[in-house]
Scaffold this active site. Sequence first.
Site, PDB file in Angstrom:
ATOM      1  N   ASP A 216      73.267  29.004 -10.470  1.00 44.75           N
ATOM      2  CA  ASP A 216      73.380  30.417 -10.841  1.00 44.75           C
ATOM      3  C   ASP A 216      73.706  31.217  -9.580  1.00 44.75           C
ATOM      4  OD1 ASP A 216      73.120  32.573 -12.849  1.00 44.75           O
ATOM      5  OD2 ASP A 216      71.517  33.253 -11.535  1.00 44.75           O
TER       6      ASP A 216
ATOM      7  N   GLU B  38      74.071  35.428  -7.951  1.00 45.90           N
ATOM      8  CA  GLU B  38      73.939  36.879  -8.082  1.00 45.90           C
ATOM      9  C   GLU B  38      75.020  37.507  -7.207  1.00 45.90           C
ATOM     10  OE1 GLU B  38      72.107  38.041 -10.313  1.00 45.90           O
ATOM     11  OE2 GLU B  38      70.743  36.363 -10.681  1.00 45.90           O
TER      12      GLU B  38
ATOM     13  N   HIS C 134      69.193  42.369 -10.403  1.00 43.62           N
ATOM     14  CA  HIS C 134      68.592  41.333  -9.554  1.00 43.62           C
ATOM     15  C   HIS C 134      67.654  41.856  -8.472  1.00 43.62           C
ATOM     16  CE1 HIS C 134      71.736  42.591  -6.814  1.00 43.62           C
ATOM     17  NE2 HIS C 134      72.691  42.050  -7.541  1.00 43.62           N
TER      18      HIS C 134
ATOM     19  N   HIS D  20      66.538  39.023 -12.581  1.00 38.16           N
ATOM     20  CA  HIS D  20      67.369  37.850 -12.368  1.00 38.16           C
ATOM     21  C   HIS D  20      67.238  37.399 -10.917  1.00 38.16           C
ATOM     22  CE1 HIS D  20      69.812  37.786 -16.128  1.00 38.16           C
ATOM     23  NE2 HIS D  20      69.376  39.033 -16.184  1.00 38.16           N
TER      24      HIS D  20
ATOM     25  N   ASP E 260      66.611  31.323 -12.099  1.00 39.82           N
ATOM     26  CA  ASP E 260      67.452  31.181 -13.286  1.00 39.82           C
ATOM     27  C   ASP E 260      68.051  29.782 -13.383  1.00 39.82           C
ATOM     28  OD1 ASP E 260      66.857  33.746 -13.917  1.00 39.82           O
ATOM     29  OD2 ASP E 260      68.887  34.532 -13.816  1.00 39.82           O
TER      30      ASP E 260
END
Length: 247
Positions: A16, A18, A71, A167, A172
Amino acid sequence: MNTSSNSQYGRIVVLDTETTGMNREGGAPHIGHRIIEIGAVEIINRKLTGRHFHVYIKPDREIQPDAIEVHGITDEFLVDKPEYHAIHQEFLEFIKGAELVAHNAPFDTGFMDNEFALLDPSIGKTEDYCKVTDTLAMAKKIFPGKRNNLDILCERYGIDNSHRTLHGALLDAEILADVYLLMTGGQTSLQFNPGSTSDGDVGGESIKRVASGRKALKVIKATADELDAHNKRLDIVEKSASSLWRQ
């Protein structure tokens, strides 16, 4: 070239990212924006091995307020973090030859391909190094016509994600690993392979699993200066929208 020959029982990297934001004027989501966090965990023979890759990255632009709402990562937090070029080789070595699993994979790989191109166009694209699997596309086939975001999938598969208030790439990725294993086989192993190592750790805490549940993450308290900088950033955010951090 595609260097991966993995099945669901081979080496899998669940990933994942960000980012600083998304392009709101059309076109690919990565245009004008950069990756600021990468989190990835390794699965071999349907077991988490304990190896993971986690790093925060300093971009060359400011983070959009609406992205911070998602996030919680601020410009001030990233000031002393490495730039992408400093972590590229280690990241590439971690994902190379694996089946790369991500939720809405085109989003993550689009940003990754952009970072590759900005560093050196000859690097190529993510799919040159990995077989890419999109769990969102998988979920749409399993649950047609329904919402299939990560929170909804956790609810359907009985995965506790109550600790996920914002997040975060590594958290995640860990949650998505559970979801992926349940989607593909109906069982998930919460214990690491014996004798595994923590290679691939770049500035992140090791993920530790026990059969009875998740071990609490280590909490590092912010300094007074960091809290002051954080509150100043939230003041900016709240000029355009309410802040989850203050609710």
